[in-house]
Every structure is written in structure tokens, then in C-alpha cells.
Design a protein around this motif. Structure first.
Motif, PDB file in Angstrom:
ATOM      1  N   GLN A 169       0.802  -1.222   0.000  1.00 52.21           N
ATOM      2  CA  GLN A 169       0.000   0.000   0.000  1.00 52.21           C
ATOM      3  C   GLN A 169       0.838   1.276   0.000  1.00 52.21           C
ATOM      4  OE1 GLN A 169      -3.478  -0.414  -0.266  1.00 52.21           O
ATOM      5  NE2 GLN A 169      -2.808  -2.536  -0.528  1.00 52.21           N
ATOM      6  N   ILE A 170       1.954   1.274  -0.698  1.00 52.24           N
ATOM      7  CA  ILE A 170       2.787   2.471  -0.803  1.00 52.24           C
ATOM      8  C   ILE A 170       2.216   3.376  -1.886  1.00 52.24           C
ATOM      9  CG2 ILE A 170       5.104   3.359  -1.267  1.00 52.24           C
ATOM     10  CD1 ILE A 170       6.238   0.809  -0.173  1.00 52.24           C
ATOM     11  N   GLU A 171       2.133   4.663  -1.589  1.00 57.70           N
ATOM     12  CA  GLU A 171       1.523   5.622  -2.508  1.00 57.70           C
ATOM     13  C   GLU A 171       2.375   5.812  -3.760  1.00 57.70           C
ATOM     14  OE1 GLU A 171      -1.361   7.121  -2.233  1.00 57.70           O
ATOM     15  OE2 GLU A 171      -1.849   6.267  -0.269  1.00 57.70           O
ATOM     16  N   ASP A 172       1.681   6.066  -4.880  1.00 61.05           N
ATOM     17  CA  ASP A 172       2.357   6.350  -6.152  1.00 61.05           C
ATOM     18  C   ASP A 172       3.336   7.510  -6.025  1.00 61.05           C
ATOM     19  OD1 ASP A 172       1.392   4.418  -7.903  1.00 61.05           O
ATOM     20  OD2 ASP A 172      -0.433   5.541  -8.323  1.00 61.05           O
ATOM     21  N   SER A 173       3.016   8.465  -5.184  1.00 58.24           N
ATOM     22  CA  SER A 173       3.833   9.680  -5.069  1.00 58.24           C
ATOM     23  C   SER A 173       5.248   9.391  -4.575  1.00 58.24           C
ATOM     24  CB  SER A 173       3.168  10.678  -4.122  1.00 58.24           C
ATOM     25  OG  SER A 173       3.017  10.122  -2.827  1.00 58.24           O
ATOM     26  N   LEU A 174       5.454   8.230  -3.947  1.00 58.59           N
ATOM     27  CA  LEU A 174       6.774   7.893  -3.411  1.00 58.59           C
ATOM     28  C   LEU A 174       7.552   6.952  -4.321  1.00 58.59           C
ATOM     29  CD1 LEU A 174       5.852   7.303   0.345  1.00 58.59           C
ATOM     30  CD2 LEU A 174       6.840   9.350  -0.695  1.00 58.59           C
ATOM     31  N   LEU A 175       6.939   6.504  -5.415  1.00 56.75           N
ATOM     32  CA  LEU A 175       7.562   5.515  -6.284  1.00 56.75           C
ATOM     33  C   LEU A 175       7.659   6.027  -7.707  1.00 56.75           C
ATOM     34  CD1 LEU A 175       5.503   2.383  -5.122  1.00 56.75           C
ATOM     35  CD2 LEU A 175       7.741   3.126  -4.249  1.00 56.75           C
ATOM     36  N   HIS A 176       8.729   5.617  -8.391  1.00 54.63           N
ATOM     37  CA  HIS A 176       8.858   5.954  -9.809  1.00 54.63           C
ATOM     38  C   HIS A 176       9.459   4.766 -10.553  1.00 54.63           C
ATOM     39  CE1 HIS A 176       9.090   8.617 -13.263  1.00 54.63           C
ATOM     40  NE2 HIS A 176      10.279   8.100 -13.518  1.00 54.63           N
ATOM     41  N   TYR A 177       8.725   4.284 -11.538  1.00 56.56           N
ATOM     42  CA  TYR A 177       9.185   3.157 -12.350  1.00 56.56           C
ATOM     43  C   TYR A 177      10.257   3.625 -13.318  1.00 56.56           C
ATOM     44  CZ  TYR A 177       9.056  -0.479 -15.972  1.00 56.56           C
ATOM     45  OH  TYR A 177       9.397  -1.440 -16.895  1.00 56.56           O
ATOM     46  N   LEU A 178      11.468   3.120 -13.133  1.00 53.79           N
ATOM     47  CA  LEU A 178      12.586   3.485 -13.999  1.00 53.79           C
ATOM     48  C   LEU A 178      13.412   2.225 -14.279  1.00 53.79           C
ATOM     49  CD1 LEU A 178      13.825   6.085 -15.301  1.00 53.79           C
ATOM     50  CD2 LEU A 178      15.507   6.027 -13.456  1.00 53.79           C
ATOM     51  N   PRO A 179      13.096   1.535 -15.374  1.00 58.85           N
ATOM     52  CA  PRO A 179      13.818   0.290 -15.684  1.00 58.85           C
ATOM     53  C   PRO A 179      15.169   0.581 -16.311  1.00 58.85           C
ATOM     54  CG  PRO A 179      12.233   0.759 -17.412  1.00 58.85           C
ATOM     55  CD  PRO A 179      12.072   1.846 -16.376  1.00 58.85           C
ATOM     56  N   PHE A 180      15.817  -0.441 -16.858  1.00 55.49           N
ATOM     57  CA  PHE A 180      17.045  -0.218 -17.613  1.00 55.49           C
ATOM     58  C   PHE A 180      16.740   0.728 -18.767  1.00 55.49           C
ATOM     59  CE2 PHE A 180      18.524  -4.644 -16.217  1.00 55.49           C
ATOM     60  CZ  PHE A 180      19.299  -4.116 -15.195  1.00 55.49           C
ATOM     61  N   LEU A 181      17.665   1.642 -19.031  1.00 52.47           N
ATOM     62  CA  LEU A 181      17.495   2.646 -20.073  1.00 52.47           C
ATOM     63  C   LEU A 181      18.280   2.200 -21.299  1.00 52.47           C
ATOM     64  CD1 LEU A 181      18.049   5.724 -17.731  1.00 52.47           C
ATOM     65  CD2 LEU A 181      15.864   4.693 -18.408  1.00 52.47           C
ATOM     66  N   VAL A 182      17.567   1.731 -22.321  1.00 50.52           N
ATOM     67  CA  VAL A 182      18.199   1.097 -23.473  1.00 50.52           C
ATOM     68  C   VAL A 182      18.181   2.034 -24.678  1.00 50.52           C
ATOM     69  CG1 VAL A 182      18.141  -0.885 -25.038  1.00 50.52           C
ATOM     70  CG2 VAL A 182      17.497  -1.165 -22.631  1.00 50.52           C
ATOM     71  N   GLU A 183      19.353   2.252 -25.247  1.00 50.06           N
ATOM     72  CA  GLU A 183      19.469   3.041 -26.471  1.00 50.06           C
ATOM     73  C   GLU A 183      18.788   2.294 -27.623  1.00 50.06           C
ATOM     74  OE1 GLU A 183      20.840   5.971 -26.944  1.00 50.06           O
ATOM     75  OE2 GLU A 183      22.419   6.303 -25.455  1.00 50.06           O
TER      76      GLU A 183
END
Length: 409
Positions: A169-183
């Protein structure tokens, strides 16, 4: 004046040794493109495999655990943003950052969810399903507390985002989806990769100190490879990885074609020489860097549900094999059937393009950082649990650190 970023590393980045090292270099590249002056600090001893950050203009600083010298260091630096590399560094240094630089944005890069990896490993040992009994471990309490104390936590996998939001139940405001950054990989570049008939043998790769990798290596040795070798007697399995110990090297058997190759200087080179990557990962968390390396080099793979988590949403793909016999049979088929091999190769490029575009995710992260910097006070007011955990009566790590500091002085 350039904005300042302080990264507090659990270890010095080793992009050739681990996915975590590659992830850190991607984050450094992003912040440099945003004009940040970056300082990387760590209390860990450097290894020979550590990347020389000075060559890309990143300052390196050795810091001490439980020592007041960090207070002087951060007061002098006054960073705009601090990025904690895994929750353990936030536990050690987070309270010092808050005390001396209260306006600094605090980011947590989880790498993967350590408590999830621990839960799955214990459940695997117990031959059990991963229930709340395993998930609600002490590491979960520490790691999630760290997320609440930070302004934003970077989560590398959609599956882990879902777990944090739905189970904890962690709020969206505290999380950010950032996977591997692929060129993006151009068609011209793809055309230059060796084709099916120009490749040979199987490959596995991964830091041998990482328990899921070592477990997968034993599984290959004791179960998987025997079945493949019976059907493909001329094939070899080349096992690459950093930090091969004596117990790893003892698995080498030239007669069986099970070869411990050790550290790979160039992962792209070994990937492009190989026909198929084997990744029978039976527990773990996060994204598996080896699968990204394979897809980026046009190398099809066979893995498990744990292996492809956060990469492939569909569980009906033939290359997802949780059963040993299925794994063996698909690996042999992939190795022999050029049409199957080419189809999976193309799928890999599609996955990278459609799900892990560097430009798309960097844009979203840029906007999130800007929003934080514009209204940090309001953001923190909405995080009451975080305020509770910052309160001095609950800062057990702070007082433990001060006790150790006094004891050592």
C-alpha cells in the motif's frame, strides 16, 4: 551554476561485472545530460573491476561509516540531490543528509527489492510458495522504511511496482518506475550481428558472488546441461562471470563441454559469438541484465518465470521454462531450428524498443524530478509516515551510528 548530485554508493560501480553496475552508469549518464556536477562517494573498498569515474568527469570520494567526517563533507558539498544506492546506504547516511542538508532531494535507487529476493530464496530452500510469511521479513521492514524516509524511490521492475503498491500500500507519489534505459538499436546495426549459422555453443553469464547466479550455475551443471548434451554432443556451455571462486572453478569439465570461462572483458563479443543464452534463474528479483545483454546482441535465450519477470508479461512464451525437461527441450530446439531462433531474436529487439526506450523513460524521470524540486515541502507534508520515521525517537540507525562513533573514538 551547475546543480550538484551526490551518489552514495553501496559499492563502486562495476558495469562489466553486474547489472547493478550497468544500472548505476545509466543513472550517471542521465544526470550528466541534465547538467549535474556529480560526486560519487562510497565507504566500500575499490576492486580491480571498478569503473574509473574520473574518466567521465565524476568526482570520487572515499567516506567512512559511523564517522562525523561525513557531516563536514556534505555541509561543504551542499548537494541539490542525493541518490542512495540501495537502502543500506540510506540507513547509514540518510539521517546525516537530512540533518545537515534538509532541503536536499533524497532519492533511493533500490536496484531490486532486496526483501523480495530474500523471501524467494528462503521459500526456494523450503520448497514452498512465496507467501506473506516470507515477504514480511526484517529486510522488508528496513527497505520499505527507507523508501518512506526518501522523497522518491526508483523501482526497476513493473512487478515490483505492483507488489509495493498492492501488497504494501505504498503511494504512487513515493515511487517511480525506472527500468534499464536502453538506447535504440538501428536496423543497420542489427544487420551487422552474426547470423544463426555463424554462431555456436551455449552461454551463461553473471557475477558468481550473486547467489541466484551461483544457484543457476549448479542447476545447469547438475540437471540442465546433461540433458542438452545428450541431444547435442558437440555443443559446449561457456560459463562467464566475475569473481569465480574455487568452488566455481571446480565445476569446469572440458570432457562434458561445461567450461568455466571466468570474467568477460567484452560481454557483447561473447554474446555475439554464442547461439543461445541459458538463464535458469530459480529465485531473485529485479531485472536480469544478462537477458538485456542477450537481446541487445541478437542472442535468443531460455529462462524461467523469475528470470523474465518485468521483461515479458506473457507467461505462455515457449522460452519461459520452469520445468527442467521443458527447459532442455526448448534449448535444443532453439539451438537447431533457425526459424525459431530468428523469431525470438526479432522479439528481443521489439521488447527493447517498445518497453525500455531510454528517451521515453528519461523524459518521465526528468519531469518527476522537476515536480519534486518545485514543491518539495508539500510533497513531504503528504508523506506522514515518512515524517514519523524521520522523528528522532524512531531514528535507531542514527543513535546506533553515534554509539559506534563514540566507541571508536
Amino acid at each position: 551554476m551547475n546543480k550538484k548530485l551526490l551518489i552514495i554508493g553501496f559499492v563502486w560501480p562495476e558495469p562489466k561485472s553486474s547489472a547493478a553496475g550497468s544500472r548505476m552508469m545509466q543513472l550517471i549518464s542521465f544526470f550528466q545530460s541534465e547538467g549535474y556536477q556529480i560526486t560519487f562517494a562510497s565507504a566500500c573498498a575499490k576492486s580491480d573491476n571498478a569503473f574509473d569515474l574520473l574518466t567521465i568527469g565524476v568526482d570520487k570520494v572515499a567516506i567512512e561509516l559511523n564517522h562525523a567526517s561525513f557531516d563536514d563533507f556534505i555541509l561543504d558539498l551542499k548537494p541539490d540531490v542525493v541518490l542512495f544506492d540501495r537502502f543500506m546506504t540510506e540507513e547509514q547516511f540518510g539521517w546525516r543528509v537530512s540533518q545537515h542538508c534538509p532541503e536536499t532531494i533524497k532519492l533511493l535507487d533500490t536496484e531490486d527489492l532486496h526483501f523480495l529476493r530474500r523471501a524467494r530464496q528462503q521459500a526456494f530452500k523450503d520448497d514452498s510458495e512465496v507467501t506473506n510469511h516470507y515477504l514480511l521479513n526484517d529486510t522488508a521492514k528496513r527497505e520499505i522504511a527507507s523508501m518512506y524516509r526518501c522523497d522518491l524511490s526508483l523501482i526497476i521492475s513493473k512487478a515490483e511496482m505492483s507488489l509495493l503498491k498492492n501488497t504494501f500500500q505504498i503511494e504512487d507519489s513515493l515511487l517511480h518506475y525506472l527500468p534499464f534505459l536502453v538506447e535504440n538499436i538501428s536496423e543497420r546495426h542489427i544487420e551487422q550481428f552474426p547470423e544463426f549459422e555463424d554462431r555456436q555453443h551455449f552461454l551463461t553469464i553473471g557475477n558468481f558472488l550473486h547467489e541466484p547466479n551461483y544457484n543457476a550455475l549448479l542447476y545447469l551443471k547438475e540437471t540442465i546441461w546433461k540433458g542438452i548434451k545428450q541431444q547435442l554432443p558437440e555443443a559446449e556451455l561457456h560459463n562467464y562471470g566475475a569473481y569465480a571462486s574455487q568452488k566455481v572453478n571446480q565445476l569446469h569439465n572440458a570432457k562434458d563441454g561445461f567450461l568455466i570461462k571466468g570474467f568477460a572483458e567484452d560481454v557483447n563479443d561473447v554474446m555475439q559469438q554464442s547461439k543461445v543464452l541459458l538463464a535458469p534463474i530459480r529465485f531473485g528479483a529485479g531485472l536480469k541484465g544478462k537477458l538485456f545483454d542477450a537481446m541487445q546482441n541478437g542472442t535468443p535465450f531460455v529462462s524461467t518465470s523469475h528470470g523474465v519477470e518485468g521483461i515479458v508479461d506473457k507467461t505462455n512464451q515457449d522460452f519461459i521454462c520452469d520445468n527442467a525437461d521443458d527447459f532442455i527441450n526448448y534449448a535444443v530446439n532453439l539451438y537447431q531450428d533457425e526459424s525459431v531462433w530468428n523469431a525470438q531474436k526479432s522479439l528481443g529487439f521489439d521488447i527493447l524498443k517498445n518497453q525500455f526506450s531510454k528517451s521515453e523513460f528519461e523524459s518521465g524521470f526528468r519531469m518527476r524530478l522537476f515536480a519534486l524540486s518545485e514543491d518539495l515541502e508539500t510533497h513531504r507534508q503528504q508523506n506522514f509516515i515518512g515524517q514519523l520515521l524521520q522523528h528522532h525517537t524512531m531514528q535507531s540507525t542514527k543513535f546506533m551510528s553515534k554509539w559506534i562513533e563514540a566507541k571508536n573514538s
